[in-house]
Design a protein around this motif. Structure first.
Motif, PDB file in Angstrom:
ATOM      1  N   GLU A   1       0.778  -1.247  -0.059  1.00  0.00           N
ATOM      2  CA  GLU A   1      -0.305   0.067   0.115  1.00  0.00           C
ATOM      3  C   GLU A   1       0.763   1.439  -0.038  1.00  0.00           C
ATOM      4  N   LEU A   2       2.071   1.239   0.658  1.00  0.00           N
ATOM      5  CA  LEU A   2       2.756   2.437   0.632  1.00  0.00           C
ATOM      6  C   LEU A   2       3.419   2.626  -0.760  1.00  0.00           C
ATOM      7  N   GLU A   3       3.818   1.400  -1.263  1.00  0.00           N
ATOM      8  CA  GLU A   3       4.132   1.555  -2.685  1.00  0.00           C
ATOM      9  C   GLU A   3       3.082   2.107  -3.827  1.00  0.00           C
ATOM     10  N   ARG A   4       1.979   1.803  -3.370  1.00  0.00           N
ATOM     11  CA  ARG A   4       0.792   2.412  -4.252  1.00  0.00           C
ATOM     12  C   ARG A   4       0.553   3.823  -3.982  1.00  0.00           C
ATOM     13  N   ILE A   5       0.793   4.422  -2.737  1.00  0.00           N
ATOM     14  CA  ILE A   5       0.679   5.787  -2.623  1.00  0.00           C
ATOM     15  C   ILE A   5       1.679   6.432  -3.345  1.00  0.00           C
ATOM     16  N   HIS A   6       3.076   5.925  -3.047  1.00  0.00           N
ATOM     17  CA  HIS A   6       4.076   6.518  -3.899  1.00  0.00           C
ATOM     18  C   HIS A   6       4.072   6.696  -5.230  1.00  0.00           C
ATOM     19  N   SER A   7       3.423   5.640  -5.798  1.00  0.00           N
ATOM     20  CA  SER A   7       3.581   5.274  -7.239  1.00  0.00           C
ATOM     21  C   SER A   7       2.236   6.338  -7.654  1.00  0.00           C
ATOM     22  N   HIS A   8       1.241   6.412  -6.991  1.00  0.00           N
ATOM     23  CA  HIS A   8       0.165   7.305  -7.563  1.00  0.00           C
ATOM     24  C   HIS A   8       0.554   8.783  -7.502  1.00  0.00           C
ATOM     25  N   MET A   9       1.404   9.147  -6.413  1.00  0.00           N
ATOM     26  CA  MET A   9       1.695  10.544  -6.191  1.00  0.00           C
ATOM     27  C   MET A   9       2.727  10.773  -7.426  1.00  0.00           C
ATOM     28  N   LEU A  10       3.508   9.972  -7.561  1.00  0.00           N
ATOM     29  CA  LEU A  10       4.663  10.250  -8.732  1.00  0.00           C
ATOM     30  C   LEU A  10       3.721  10.178  -9.876  1.00  0.00           C
ATOM     31  N   TRP A  11       3.026   9.462 -10.206  1.00  0.00           N
ATOM     32  CA  TRP A  11       1.958   9.539 -11.682  1.00  0.00           C
ATOM     33  C   TRP A  11       1.312  10.979 -11.533  1.00  0.00           C
ATOM     34  N   ALA A  12       0.701  11.247 -10.272  1.00  0.00           N
ATOM     35  CA  ALA A  12      -0.104  12.555 -10.161  1.00  0.00           C
ATOM     36  C   ALA A  12       0.852  13.727 -10.614  1.00  0.00           C
TER      37      ALA A  12
ATOM     38  N   LEU B   1       7.566  11.767   1.806  1.00  0.00           N
ATOM     39  CA  LEU B   1       7.092  11.340   3.225  1.00  0.00           C
ATOM     40  C   LEU B   1       7.088   9.900   2.950  1.00  0.00           C
ATOM     41  N   VAL B   2       6.333   9.266   2.162  1.00  0.00           N
ATOM     42  CA  VAL B   2       6.183   7.871   1.608  1.00  0.00           C
ATOM     43  C   VAL B   2       7.560   7.117   1.650  1.00  0.00           C
ATOM     44  N   LEU B   3       8.398   7.987   0.892  1.00  0.00           N
ATOM     45  CA  LEU B   3       9.695   7.070   0.647  1.00  0.00           C
ATOM     46  C   LEU B   3      10.571   7.215   1.836  1.00  0.00           C
ATOM     47  N   ASP B   4      10.324   8.104   2.548  1.00  0.00           N
ATOM     48  CA  ASP B   4      10.965   7.941   3.971  1.00  0.00           C
ATOM     49  C   ASP B   4      10.313   6.805   4.783  1.00  0.00           C
ATOM     50  N   LEU B   5       9.216   6.588   4.771  1.00  0.00           N
ATOM     51  CA  LEU B   5       8.487   5.277   5.456  1.00  0.00           C
ATOM     52  C   LEU B   5       9.108   4.379   4.952  1.00  0.00           C
TER      53      LEU B   5
ATOM     54  N   GLU C   1      -7.769   6.492  -4.721  1.00  0.00           N
ATOM     55  CA  GLU C   1      -6.972   5.271  -4.174  1.00  0.00           C
ATOM     56  C   GLU C   1      -5.907   5.696  -3.134  1.00  0.00           C
ATOM     57  N   ILE C   2      -5.480   6.919  -3.294  1.00  0.00           N
ATOM     58  CA  ILE C   2      -4.479   7.164  -2.244  1.00  0.00           C
ATOM     59  C   ILE C   2      -4.990   7.034  -0.701  1.00  0.00           C
ATOM     60  N   LEU C   3      -6.102   7.923  -1.073  1.00  0.00           N
ATOM     61  CA  LEU C   3      -6.757   8.115   0.649  1.00  0.00           C
ATOM     62  C   LEU C   3      -7.098   6.527   1.087  1.00  0.00           C
ATOM     63  N   GLU C   4      -7.721   5.699  -0.108  1.00  0.00           N
ATOM     64  CA  GLU C   4      -8.133   4.376   0.509  1.00  0.00           C
ATOM     65  C   GLU C   4      -6.802   3.496   0.975  1.00  0.00           C
TER      66      GLU C   4
ATOM     67  N   ARG D   1      -1.489 -13.695  -8.644  1.00  0.00           N
ATOM     68  CA  ARG D   1      -2.351 -12.538  -8.977  1.00  0.00           C
ATOM     69  C   ARG D   1      -2.127 -11.187  -7.932  1.00  0.00           C
ATOM     70  N   VAL D   2      -1.668 -10.070  -8.285  1.00  0.00           N
ATOM     71  CA  VAL D   2      -1.499  -8.887  -7.065  1.00  0.00           C
ATOM     72  C   VAL D   2      -2.230  -7.778  -7.872  1.00  0.00           C
ATOM     73  N   GLU D   3      -2.572  -6.834  -7.147  1.00  0.00           N
ATOM     74  CA  GLU D   3      -3.090  -5.371  -7.723  1.00  0.00           C
ATOM     75  C   GLU D   3      -1.924  -4.547  -7.567  1.00  0.00           C
ATOM     76  N   ALA D   4      -1.134  -4.573  -8.539  1.00  0.00           N
ATOM     77  CA  ALA D   4      -0.030  -3.422  -8.796  1.00  0.00           C
ATOM     78  C   ALA D   4      -0.768  -1.970  -8.619  1.00  0.00           C
ATOM     79  N   PRO D   5      -0.031  -1.047  -8.471  1.00  0.00           N
ATOM     80  CA  PRO D   5      -0.753   0.383  -8.771  1.00  0.00           C
ATOM     81  C   PRO D   5      -1.275   0.564 -10.015  1.00  0.00           C
ATOM     82  N   ARG D   6      -0.513  -0.321 -11.105  1.00  0.00           N
ATOM     83  CA  ARG D   6      -1.109  -0.106 -12.322  1.00  0.00           C
ATOM     84  C   ARG D   6      -2.373  -0.741 -12.875  1.00  0.00           C
TER      85      ARG D   6
END
Lengths: 108, 141, 383
Positions: free
Chosen positions: C99-110, C132-136, C259-262, C295-300
């Motif tokens: 999930e941390l990865e999803r947050i950082h990936s979506h932020m990067l994309w945005a 902030l996410v990358l620090d975590l 999705e970041i919020l989720e 199967r995994v739901e990757a950020p993409r």
């Protein structure tokens, strides 16, 4: 008025988000996987590190008969440090590894 | 919308053996004639998502695996092909999303896909020698 | 009379090499074609030649941004092959990292999307908060990006109790920031003008072309592997699947931001419910003949691994289907009918990751000749 303007104005009076590296340094946290270092005294030559290394970065130094990690190939995964039975290999927090001399791009 | 046993029920007349691993994983083997019929039957039941097509070189035969997402079950429909003349019928008319996967299959394993609307190469370079298939066992290391 | 506009392989919009060919009639795009394969590294073949343990680090390098998703999918598949159960604590830690990865990936994309439409202020703000996410991630796994924390049978590092307050604090900060960004993205005139109503992927096409992830959820298709095929700890955590009906670029922005919020919500639950217990189960180096799918739901979107074992310590075959690969056919309905000026943002809107897509072949070479413009001609043009 653009919606983002309040944020932009607020940021004008804030400290910068960036750090002026290399004048100001941020220490990596505890447990950071930096340059692996080898304690030659502790090494018992079991060669488990060579077998676990996924990128075959570890070879045997012909002179000292101890492992030598080529940092050009190392992916800093820390598997060797985990496999080492005597904890001779540890991951340090060193991350500035750029060098002009290929001989120095090794951890022995 | 279909669980593993429901999927097995739908396709049972089109396949030779069904292995239900758990509620969400079904493996089945079929042959060339009945493969399309099985997919059409699934399509009738509102299966629209083809996850991917995998090609596997088993040494003496080439296995093509269609991974169909029946939600929550994932059906893997296997098709064994002779290695000398591997060929399948296209399924792009049933699942249009298969278009890239079939091109991938053609160039990587040399499986002939009959009736494919766009049989160009996908990943390999234009000057890649014809008849060399990188994912086959005999391809040079 | 139509003209051909070649874009790529060296790109003005994306940081990865890929060739796109647009047929235009005046300003309008009438046809679209893509040529993949400029970043082929032969990874599927290479996965067959290495042992199961070494493969973790190879699969991690298929994609830099979604490396946790790749290792999770790979480890999950091999664990199913060997028939071992992952300890509870390890499953929760994997969930947190995913999930941390999803947050950082979506932020990067945005951030990238904001940059593509020329809104660099927003780009800087997104990327500031992404730190902030990358620090975590650095704190938990020992590295900002390549986490190397998943292993066969569990995870290698623990989320220590002293990390928990910092994680919760950062998540709170992120939540506030994200809510603000959603507010900006839904009301700012520039963003609405550049994103609303363009690059529309109709629901029917999204279903038909088997698109995955936020791309298809933005078209109103309710599909999410985390809920449909729960892995790790997702079965024990409650969360919503975000969908938007419109299918345009704005919907994709909003889906990803919500999705970041989720994800923040999921991470918070996982951190609080972190069970006690061992971190990894034992696994033998050799695996009996079997087959398994992970199967995994990757950020993409949906990431699929299919592995076959043959009794040795190396897999017989590993098939990797990455999310961008599944989303490429859906480019066509998004582009055709649009204008040339939309190309960068629509291209970026599926969050393409071409290093993920091109991983199958053995060599990487320039296209000796293409039908439109040969490499030689291109060189001559440049000179």
């Amino acid at each position: 008025m653009p919606r983002i303007l309040p944020q932009v104005l607020r940021n004008l009076f804030r400290r910068p988000a960036t750090v002026k590296y290399p004048y100001v340094r941020v220490e990596p946290p505890e447990g950071y996987r930096g340059r692996p270092s080898i304690d030659k005294e502790r090494c018992i030559r079991c060669w488990l590190c060579i077998r676990t290394c996924p990128v075959r970065a570890i070879t045997v130094n012909k002179e000292t008969k101890k492992p030598s990690i080529w940092l050009g190939r190392c992916v800093f995964c820390g598997e060797c440090a985990e496999a080492c039975p005597t904890r001779a290999i540890i991951m340090t927090r060193e991350f500035e590894l750029a060098t002009y001399d290929i001989q120095q791009a090794k951890s022995e | 919308m279909m669980k593993a046993n429901e999927v097995a029920e739908v396709i049972k007349e089109y396949v030779d053996e069904i292995k239900i691993e758990n509620v969400r994983r079904v493996f089945a083997t079929t042959d060339e004639e009945r493969c399309r019929a099985a997919m059409l039957a699934l399509k009738q039941r509102d299966v629209q998502h083809l996850s991917t097509i995998s090609g596997v070189d088993r040494g003496d035969a080439i296995t093509v695996v269609y991974h169909l997402d029946c939600r929550p079950a994932l059906l893997s429909l296997k098709l064994n092909l002779p290695k000398s003349t591997p060929k399948v019928q296209t399924i792009t008319d049933i699942f249009p999303g298969a278009i890239l996967y079939e091109r991938d299959l053609m160039e990587m394993l040399g499986v002939k896909v009959e009736g494919h609307p766009d049989p160009r190469r996908l990943f390999l370079a234009d000057d890649w020698p014809a008849g060399v298939y990188p994912l086959r066992k005999e391809a040079k290391k | 009379m139509t003209f051909v506009v070649p874009i790529g392989p060296q790109h003005p919009a994306l940081k990865e090499p890929e060739y796109f060919r647009f047929e235009v009639k005046g300003e309008e795009i009438v046809d679209f074609d893509v040529r993949l394969g400029y970043v082929h590294r032969g990874i599927e073949r290479a996965l067959q030649e290495r042992s199961y343990l070494h493969n973790i680090y190879l699969s991690e390098r298929i994609c830099g941004i979604c490396n946790v998703a790749h290792t999770t999918a790979y480890c999950q598949t091999i664990e199913q092959l060997a028939g071992i159960e992952v300890p509870d604590r390890a499953r929760f830690i994997r969930t947190i990292l995913c999930e941390l990865e999803r947050i950082h990936s979506h932020m990067l994309w945005a951030g990238i999307a904001a940059h593509e439409i020329g809104f660099d202020t927003l780009f800087m703000l997104f990327w500031r908060d992404r730190e902030l996410v990358l620090d975590l991630k650095e704190m938990i796994s020992g590295n900002r990006q390549t986490s190397a924390s998943n292993t066969l049978g569990g995870v290698r590092r623990d989320v220590k109790p002293e990390y928990v307050p910092k994680i919760l604090r950062t998540l709170e900060k992120l939540e506030k920031a994200t809510e603000q960004y959603i507010n900006i993205c839904t009301s700012d005139r520039t963003i609405l003008a550049r994103c609303a109503g363009i690059g529309v992927l109709p629901k029917d096409d999204a279903k038909k072309l088997c698109a995955v992830g936020p791309t298809t959820r933005a078209s109103g298709v309710d599909i999410d592997i985390r809920r449909d095929d729960p892995y790790d700890a997702y079965g024990q955590i409650s969360f919503d699947v975000i969908t938007e009906p419109d299918g345009d670029v704005l919907a994709k922005v909003i889906v990803r931001l919500r999705e970041i919020l989720e994800s923040i919500h999921i991470t918070r639950q996982a951190v609080k419910a972190l069970p006690k217990g061992p971190l990894r189960a034992k696994i033998t180096p050799k695996i009996e003949p079997n087959e398994a799918i992970g199967r995994v739901e990757a950020p993409r979107g949906e990431l699929l691994y299919y592995a076959i074992s043959n009794g040795t310590d190396k897999p017989e075959r590993v098939r990797v289907r990455t999310p961008t690969y599944a989303n490429i056919p859906s480019f066509k309905p998004m582009f055709v009918g649009g204008t040339v000026a939309e190309i960068p943002i629509v291209l970026a809107s599926i969050d393409p990751c071409f290093a993920c897509t091109d991983r199958v072949a053995l060599v990487d070479s320039h296209t000796g000749k293409t039908r439109v413009l040969s490499f030689k001609e291109l060189r001559r043009w440049k000179g």
